[in-house]
Write a protein that holds these residues in place. Sequence first.
Motif, short mmCIF file in Angstrom:
data_model
loop_
_atom_site.label_atom_id
_atom_site.label_comp_id
_atom_site.label_asym_id
_atom_site.label_seq_id
_atom_site.Cartn_x
_atom_site.Cartn_y
_atom_site.Cartn_z
N ALA A 66 8.67 23.68 -29.91
CA ALA A 66 7.49 24.14 -30.64
C ALA A 66 6.41 24.63 -29.71
N CYS A 67 6.50 24.24 -28.45
CA CYS A 67 5.44 24.59 -27.50
C CYS A 67 5.61 25.98 -26.90
N SER A 68 6.78 26.57 -27.03
CA SER A 68 7.04 27.82 -26.34
C SER A 68 6.05 28.89 -26.79
N LYS A 69 5.56 29.66 -25.83
CA LYS A 69 4.61 30.72 -26.14
C LYS A 69 5.35 32.05 -26.06
N VAL A 101 4.02 13.61 -24.11
CA VAL A 101 4.36 15.03 -24.35
C VAL A 101 3.32 15.66 -25.27
N PHE A 102 2.92 14.92 -26.31
CA PHE A 102 1.87 15.43 -27.21
C PHE A 102 0.56 15.63 -26.44
N LEU A 140 9.18 20.21 -27.57
CA LEU A 140 9.10 21.22 -26.52
C LEU A 140 9.40 22.62 -27.06
N ALA A 159 0.87 18.69 -24.46
CA ALA A 159 0.81 19.86 -25.35
C ALA A 159 -0.63 20.15 -25.75
N PRO A 189 3.01 27.40 -22.01
CA PRO A 189 2.85 26.00 -22.37
C PRO A 189 4.14 25.18 -22.22
N ALA A 192 -0.92 23.90 -26.67
CA ALA A 192 0.23 24.20 -27.53
C ALA A 192 0.08 23.51 -28.89
N PHE A 193 -0.48 22.30 -28.87
CA PHE A 193 -0.70 21.55 -30.11
C PHE A 193 -2.20 21.28 -30.24
#
Lengths: 261, 303
Positions: free
Chosen positions: A21-24, B177-178, A19, B181, B118, B186-187
């Motif tokens: 890593a997802c922050s924008k 979660v992936f 999570l 994302a 995200p 996000a991913f």
Amino acid sequence: MKLRSHHVVTFSLAAALALAACSKNEEAPPPSQPAASAPAAAPVDAATAGTITGTVKLDGVAPKPVRFKTDSDPYCSKVHASDPLMSEEVVVDKNNDLANVVVYIKTGLENRTFPTPSDTVQLDQTGCHYRPHVIALMVNQPLAIVNSDQTTHNIHPTPANNRDWNKSQAPGADKITDSFAREEIAIPVKCNVHSWMKSYIAVLKTPYFFVTKDDGTFEIKNLLPGDYTIAAWQEKYGSTEQKVTVGPKEAKKVDFVFKAS
Amino acid sequence: MTAGYNSTLHRYALFTAACTVFLLVAGALVTSNDAGLAVPDWPTSYGTFFPPMVGGIFYEHGHRMVATFVGLVTIGLAVLLWRVESRPWMRALGWAALSIVILQGLFGGLTVMLRLPPAASIIHAALAQTFFCITVSIAVFTSRWWFAEPAVADDSGSPRLLSLAYWLVCVTFLQLVFGAALRHNAFGIWPHLAGAAAVLALVIIVSRATRRRFAAAGSLRVLCKWLNAVVGAQILLGGAAWWSRLATRDALQPEPIAIWLTVAHTVLGAIVLASTVVFVLVSHRLLSASEPAMAAGTQPVSS
């Protein structure tokens, strides 16, 4: 239930990492400042100013316009009952001249600043699409958005280098006025209510730009003599550029060609 | 032996879980139709509770209406559990479900107010899956089976089936979660593909362990078959959803095939996760000799 502690720790760490890593980064970079050596805005000497004119063409077959499905809103559906709404991603005339291309001076004016025009550029929502499809304005120049339709729209610019926002506009509502603080070519604008509605706003630091007309022509006037990079941006085909030298009172002709992909 | 079983409570729990599936569909439709910001304000929609249901507003406000309904149903579930359940942890689970659905509503509002960052969107998706798993768990805990099925085996093999089952839940959750994302940009696709491979491998390992060590545990073997079926279907659906995304990448507005394949993939993902949770619960019930859950039950509802 007896969840073992090492399971909990392993899972929590993995989830937290994912999570995080997802922050924008919601913060746009600071506005670009004129170079320290840039002089204050100075008038261009009309006696020596030159002009660049030209045409933007498409090499190849333009994609066939797509008919939008507007039936998710009865108003839009009714408006386009006999006149279907077509995509404007690539608009060409019979000679393959490209409309809605932003042509602008990309480099050559870094040492100058230009006053922000006070006149307002208007973006209208009429017939459930944006008019005009592509607009260009200067940094901090006022932009007015009006809704001429009898249905609600939301206006959602999605910039990469400016503050984003999302505002709704009911039928008959006051115009929305805003501006963009940083150069960006070009900011997509969408309506999340009507998924087919899309527009682009090019924001530039200099007044030397033009959005090509239906016949693909452009004209950049009142340009100081000098060496420039002139660029053209089209929403589907991206950007292309050329070097050009403009002499005193010279009328230069520059044409652009985008290859159909 | 089904002492403590309350059919009204169980049916209501099933109803809540079914409503949650519907809510998951509604939520997935919002993302697939790019309608998350069709209503720019929250908690009202265009300053009212009944905006014109046109275009993207239909999906976004529709999602809010279904979510409100599920919230009300969850209040009913928590109150019902509080009134008729004699197991304290079950009463706590009811309040936990209510807390999560409220938190989920707040995160939904946050995604709108912050214009879909995200991280907020992914947490919103993960909480949705968590809430669904809790409603399914409550349905399992209140079922006749939970009160009737005796423990049949000693889970002393290595690794323990229960440990494998826990890992399966964790990896599946991470995989969702992936997926979220990926959906919220996000991913890329690779973490999600790796997650799919990990889930598939774990399902195979769990199935083999169950078949070899617990041949007599009918419920576990049925669940294994179910897990294999839904994971297999999910992988096929994932491939189809990805294909549709690539095929319609240049489409100028969302295409129905991409919308529905992605929605189906999203919702089946939730069902896969819930299935892994059920497997853990059933494993606990059948393989933990010391589990005291049967000792206490519910009181019948007077109607």
